[in-house]
Design a protein around this motif. Structure first.
Motif, short mmCIF file in Angstrom:
data_model
loop_
_atom_site.label_atom_id
_atom_site.label_comp_id
_atom_site.label_asym_id
_atom_site.label_seq_id
_atom_site.Cartn_x
_atom_site.Cartn_y
_atom_site.Cartn_z
N THR A 44 0.81 -1.20 0.00
CA THR A 44 0.00 0.00 0.00
C THR A 44 0.85 1.26 0.00
OG1 THR A 44 -0.20 -0.03 2.40
CG2 THR A 44 -1.99 -1.07 1.14
N SER A 45 2.02 1.19 -0.58
CA SER A 45 2.89 2.36 -0.67
C SER A 45 2.23 3.43 -1.53
CB SER A 45 4.23 1.98 -1.30
OG SER A 45 4.95 3.14 -1.64
N CYS A 46 2.23 4.65 -1.03
CA CYS A 46 1.65 5.76 -1.79
C CYS A 46 2.43 6.04 -3.07
CB CYS A 46 1.61 7.01 -0.93
SG CYS A 46 0.45 6.90 0.44
N PHE A 47 3.69 5.59 -3.13
CA PHE A 47 4.53 5.83 -4.30
C PHE A 47 4.41 4.73 -5.34
CE2 PHE A 47 6.67 8.23 -0.92
CZ PHE A 47 6.68 9.48 -1.51
N MET A 48 3.60 3.71 -5.08
CA MET A 48 3.47 2.60 -6.02
C MET A 48 2.86 3.09 -7.33
SD MET A 48 2.11 -1.26 -5.72
CE MET A 48 2.98 -1.34 -4.22
N ILE A 151 -12.38 20.05 -0.09
CA ILE A 151 -11.79 20.85 0.97
C ILE A 151 -10.38 21.23 0.53
CG2 ILE A 151 -10.99 18.77 2.19
CD1 ILE A 151 -11.44 20.36 4.84
N THR A 152 -9.99 22.46 0.83
CA THR A 152 -8.64 22.92 0.53
C THR A 152 -7.84 22.89 1.83
OG1 THR A 152 -9.45 24.31 -1.25
CG2 THR A 152 -7.26 24.81 -0.39
N VAL A 153 -6.68 22.26 1.79
CA VAL A 153 -5.88 22.08 3.00
C VAL A 153 -4.44 22.52 2.77
CG1 VAL A 153 -7.27 20.14 3.84
CG2 VAL A 153 -5.27 19.69 2.44
N ASP A 154 -3.78 22.87 3.86
CA ASP A 154 -2.34 23.12 3.86
C ASP A 154 -1.70 21.79 4.27
OD1 ASP A 154 0.30 23.74 4.42
OD2 ASP A 154 -0.18 25.60 5.45
N LEU A 155 -1.07 21.12 3.36
CA LEU A 155 -0.52 19.79 3.61
C LEU A 155 0.59 19.79 4.65
CD1 LEU A 155 -0.53 18.53 -0.06
CD2 LEU A 155 -2.06 17.78 1.77
N SER A 156 1.22 20.94 4.86
CA SER A 156 2.30 20.98 5.85
C SER A 156 1.76 20.86 7.28
CB SER A 156 3.11 22.26 5.69
OG SER A 156 2.31 23.40 5.97
N CYS A 157 0.45 20.90 7.46
CA CYS A 157 -0.15 20.77 8.79
C CYS A 157 -0.35 19.32 9.21
CB CYS A 157 -1.51 21.49 8.82
SG CYS A 157 -1.36 23.27 8.61
N PHE A 158 -0.05 18.37 8.33
CA PHE A 158 -0.27 16.96 8.63
C PHE A 158 1.06 16.24 8.84
CE2 PHE A 158 -3.85 18.41 6.12
CZ PHE A 158 -4.89 18.09 6.98
N CYS A 159 1.01 15.16 9.63
CA CYS A 159 2.22 14.41 9.93
C CYS A 159 2.31 13.09 9.19
CB CYS A 159 2.30 14.13 11.43
SG CYS A 159 2.68 15.60 12.34
N GLY A 160 1.21 12.64 8.62
CA GLY A 160 1.24 11.36 7.93
C GLY A 160 0.21 11.29 6.84
N VAL A 161 0.50 10.43 5.88
CA VAL A 161 -0.45 10.13 4.82
C VAL A 161 -0.42 8.62 4.63
CG1 VAL A 161 1.27 10.61 3.01
CG2 VAL A 161 -1.15 10.62 2.43
N GLN A 162 -1.58 8.00 4.55
CA GLN A 162 -1.65 6.55 4.37
C GLN A 162 -2.54 6.27 3.17
OE1 GLN A 162 -3.06 4.35 7.76
NE2 GLN A 162 -2.65 2.39 6.77
N CYS A 163 -1.98 5.58 2.20
CA CYS A 163 -2.75 5.18 1.04
C CYS A 163 -3.54 3.94 1.38
CB CYS A 163 -1.84 4.96 -0.16
SG CYS A 163 -1.19 6.53 -0.75
#
Length: 172
Positions: A44-48, A151-163
């Protein structure tokens, strides 16, 4: 070290944009462009690459969305409100997203995805207090449906992303 930021090198005064920005930007590129790269070791790598690689390398051309979750600094899934098309309930929150656009270095427009059970019925992710996400209910989600809510978000406010999954939502 702060969330989404790297400690700067006092010698070189170097700052990082944050890995969440780069991962979401990569998801957008993968959604937009297919390649024939080999599969990565994490299923489940987000870079796959290409899109569809998370689900089934043999069916890669049948997907248009990489579903993902964003994690806050305390590890909780980020949630957003969406308008329910069927209007069957009032607790329309989701933790699942599709990236629509990345701009201004680290901002993004995300489409909120409606969580669905394998049977196709909605999954109400909110707990009995109607204030927080019930993490156990997230596990009931097996399908996703596109909403018209973004929704528009500032991605620098998050610590993780999980695909989570590669799916076909018939989005242009």
């Amino acid at each position: 070290m702060g969330c989404g930021k790297c400690e700067h090198d006092h010698k070189h005064k170097h700052h990082s944009k944050g890995c969440v920005c780069e991962v979401v930007r990569a998801i957008k590129e993968i959604q937009d462009i297919g390649t024939d790269d080999d599969c990565a070791t994490c299923s489940t790598s987000c870079f796959m690459e290409p899109l569809g690689g998370i689900v089934s390398p043999g069916r890669r051309n049948q997907f248009d969305t990489r579903v993902f979750m964003l994690l806050t600094k305390n590890g909780d899934p980020f949630k957003a409100f969406y308008r329910d098309r069927d209007r069957h309930d009032t607790d329309c929150f989701s933790v699942f997203f599709r990236v629509e656009e990345v701009f201004d270095n680290c901002c993004a427009t995300l489409r909120v995805l409606e969580p669905r059970k394998r049977s196709g019925e909605e999954v109400d992710l909110v707990d009995c207090t109607h204030t927080t996400i019930d993490l156990k209910k997230i596990c009931a989600t097996r399908r996703f449906r596109s909403t018209e809510s973004c929704i528009t978000v500032d991605l620098s406010c998050f610590c993780g992303v999980q695909c989570i999954d590669d799916v076909f939502l018939d989005i242009c």
